[in-house]
Write an enzyme that holds these catalytic residues in place. Structure first.
Site, PDB file in Angstrom:
ATOM      1  N   ASP A  11       0.648  -1.134   0.005  1.00 32.03           N
ATOM      2  CA  ASP A  11      -0.130  -0.039   0.093  1.00 32.03           C
ATOM      3  C   ASP A  11       0.934   1.130  -0.041  1.00 32.03           C
ATOM      4  OD1 ASP A  11      -1.554   2.351   0.772  1.00 32.03           O
ATOM      5  OD2 ASP A  11      -2.792   1.157   2.344  1.00 32.03           O
ATOM      6  N   TYR A 225       2.412   0.397  15.711  1.00 28.62           N
ATOM      7  CA  TYR A 225       1.714  -0.329  14.940  1.00 28.62           C
ATOM      8  C   TYR A 225       1.143   0.601  13.907  1.00 28.62           C
ATOM      9  CZ  TYR A 225      -0.110  -2.634  19.065  1.00 28.62           C
ATOM     10  OH  TYR A 225      -0.411  -3.613  20.080  1.00 28.62           O
ATOM     11  N   LYS A 228      -2.575  -2.933   9.409  1.00 31.71           N
ATOM     12  CA  LYS A 228      -2.627  -4.581   9.221  1.00 31.71           C
ATOM     13  C   LYS A 228      -1.942  -4.692   7.856  1.00 31.71           C
ATOM     14  CE  LYS A 228      -5.187  -6.579  12.433  1.00 31.71           C
ATOM     15  NZ  LYS A 228      -4.140  -6.034  13.417  1.00 31.71           N
TER      16      LYS A 228
HETATM   17  P1  13P Z   1      -4.965  -0.426   5.207  1.00 34.61           P
HETATM   18  O1  13P Z   1      -4.269  -1.315   5.971  1.00 34.61           O
HETATM   19  O2  13P Z   1      -5.621  -1.056   4.021  1.00 34.61           O
HETATM   20  O3  13P Z   1      -4.404   0.583   4.597  1.00 34.61           O
HETATM   21  O4  13P Z   1      -6.467   0.213   6.138  1.00 34.61           O
HETATM   22  C1  13P Z   1      -6.007   0.741   7.164  1.00 34.61           C
HETATM   23  C2  13P Z   1      -6.965   1.335   7.940  1.00 34.61           C
HETATM   24  O5  13P Z   1      -6.718   2.102   8.889  1.00 34.61           O
HETATM   25  C3  13P Z   1      -8.490   1.210   7.483  1.00 34.61           C
HETATM   26  O6  13P Z   1      -9.457   1.882   8.077  1.00 34.61           O
HETATM   27 MG    MG Z   2      -4.096   2.296   3.397  1.00 38.05          MG
HETATM   28 MG    MG Z   3      -4.888  -2.047   2.260  1.00 38.56          MG
HETATM   29 MG    MG Z   4      -2.924  -2.657   5.731  1.00 37.52          MG
END
Ligand code: 13P
Ligand code: MG
Ligand code: MG
Ligand code: MG
Ligand code: 13P
Length: 376
Positions: A11, A225, A228
């Site tokens: 990303d 953090y 994800k």
């Molecule tokens: P991503 O990991 O897809 O960037 O999403 C992060 C997020 O905070 C979604 O609310």
């Molecule tokens: Mg993102």
């Molecule tokens: Mg993402």
């Molecule tokens: Mg992500």
């Protein structure tokens, strides 16, 4: 001749927010990859706000040149993301510079080297708004559950079962389990997908690779953090491996995964076609796309957008129902993840603010007892 399929994703900026990838980034990625003499073939796509580089070559796994090509591609895309002021430009590029292997630098990697069979169908799963452990349940069903995969019962080439390599993402250890005889032991671990994730699966008789997933944990890499690690997974199909339909079948029942809004919620994994891979409701619910390819001397014949099938409509409906139900819980567990899994947690800050207002009941009781003793 051995062919390596390498999928690397990152990303490097969302359009808009965390919902999708701007077309200019995909164009840039295609431009960089098409200029490379290293690849036999490639396919660039996106799921949610993640760019997926699907590449074939003859250089094997963990090849520095291939990893550098992916890194350089993401760096070039980040430039575009910065120019457009996309959200979180460069989000997953945690290192300042490339250093030999892309693992540990932020992007997710899944690679397998195969002796291409007479026909080599593969399915590449790509998910957004969740984590690598999200593959545990479907991979278990595909490769170990005869109620999902009838081939385990009736295909003589699959009857021997599969070996699972499971990673402990916290302590950085691995262990091998043989299905079917070790499944009860294995489920103790893979039932906790935030910590234990299936990295690879092998055919027991041939020892050949059957599936591989990306199991990076960004926040452990970064020491804080930072979102994800929206995962990818490559699965080989047919002739000794599960049929394409057996590989897709677990997704007909959307299971709960960690991720969704701010990486801090539990939600159903909704199987969608590429055109619906733009999670917007509460930044979700989490999505999974399955692209099928036939390898032909390393060429990627495809893709076939496998969840673009009305037979998965009911799964999407069910995912929406589950989403409605969970959203009503608002900030309460188990919709909101358990404290130690939350990505954006205010707990330390609130705790610090309120520390003088907490009364230690054990201490109060002891002081009271002391006082009474003194008075007697
Ligand atoms: P991503 O990991 O897809 O960037 O999403 C992060 C997020 O905070 C979604 O609310
Ligand atoms: Mg993102
Ligand atoms: Mg993402
Ligand atoms: Mg992500
Ligand atoms: P076909 O008869 O359509 O080739 O299907 C065979 C099969 O194995 C389906 O899982």
């Amino acid at each position: 001749k051995k062919i390596t399929v390498t999928v690397i994703k990152a990303d490097v900026g969302g359009f808009v927010g965390h919902t999708s990838v701007h077309p200019e980034l995909l164009e840039k990625a295609r431009g960089v990859l098409s200029g490379s003499p290293l690849l036999i073939d490639f396919h660039v796509t996106s799921v949610g706000d993640d760019i997926n580089l699907i590449m074939t070559h003859e250089l094997g796994r963990n090849n520095g040149e291939i990893h550098k090509l992916a890194w350089d591609t993401f760096v070039a895309c980040t430039e575009v993301a910065k120019k457009l002021k996309l959200y979180g430009a460069g989000q997953d590029l945690l290192a300042d510079a490339f250093s030999g292997n892309i693992k540990g630098l932020g992007p997710g990697v899944a690679e397998m080297e195969v002796e291409e069979r007479e026909s080599e169908p593969i399915v590449i799963f790509m998910a957004d708004k969740t984590e690598p452990g999200a593959w545990n349940l479907p991979l278990y069903k595909i490769f170990a559950d005869p109620f999902n995969t009838i081939g385990l019962v009736i295909d003589p080439k699959m009857h021997c079962g599969f070996t699972f390599e499971v990673r402990d993402l916290i302590e950085n250890k691995k262990i091998m389990f043989n299905a079917p005889e070790d499944i009860y032991d294995m489920l103790v671990f893979i039932g906790a997908p935030g910590r234990y994730a299936i990295k690879r699966i092998f055919h027991r008789e041939t020892g050949q690779i059957a599936a591989v997933s990306s199991v990076q944990r960004l926040n452990l890499i970064a020491g804080r953090y930072i979102g994800k690690d929206d995962p990818v997974c490559i699965v080989r199909c047919q002739s000794g491996y599960p049929a394409v339909g057996e590989v897709l079948e677990p997704f007909a029942h959307p299971h709960l995964v960690s991720g969704w809004m701010r990486g801090s919620h539990s939600g159903p994994l909704m199987p969608v076609s590429l055109k619906d891979a733009r999670p917007s409701r509460f930044d979700g619910p989490p999505r999974v796309v399955a692209l099928g390819f036939q390898l032909a001397d390393g060429k990627l014949i495809g893709p076939q957008d496998l969840f673009d099938d009305p037979a998965f409509d009911r799964a999407r409906e069910m995912a929406n129902l589950i989403a409605d139900y969970l959203r009503r819980l608002g900030p309460f567990e188990p919709h909101r993840l358990h404290l130690d899994e939350m990505e954006y947690t205010t707990m330390p800050m609130v705790m610090q603010k309120l520390k003088d207002r907490f009364i230690d009941l054990r201490l109060a009781k002891a002081q009271k007892a002391q006082k009474e003793k003194g008075g007697a």
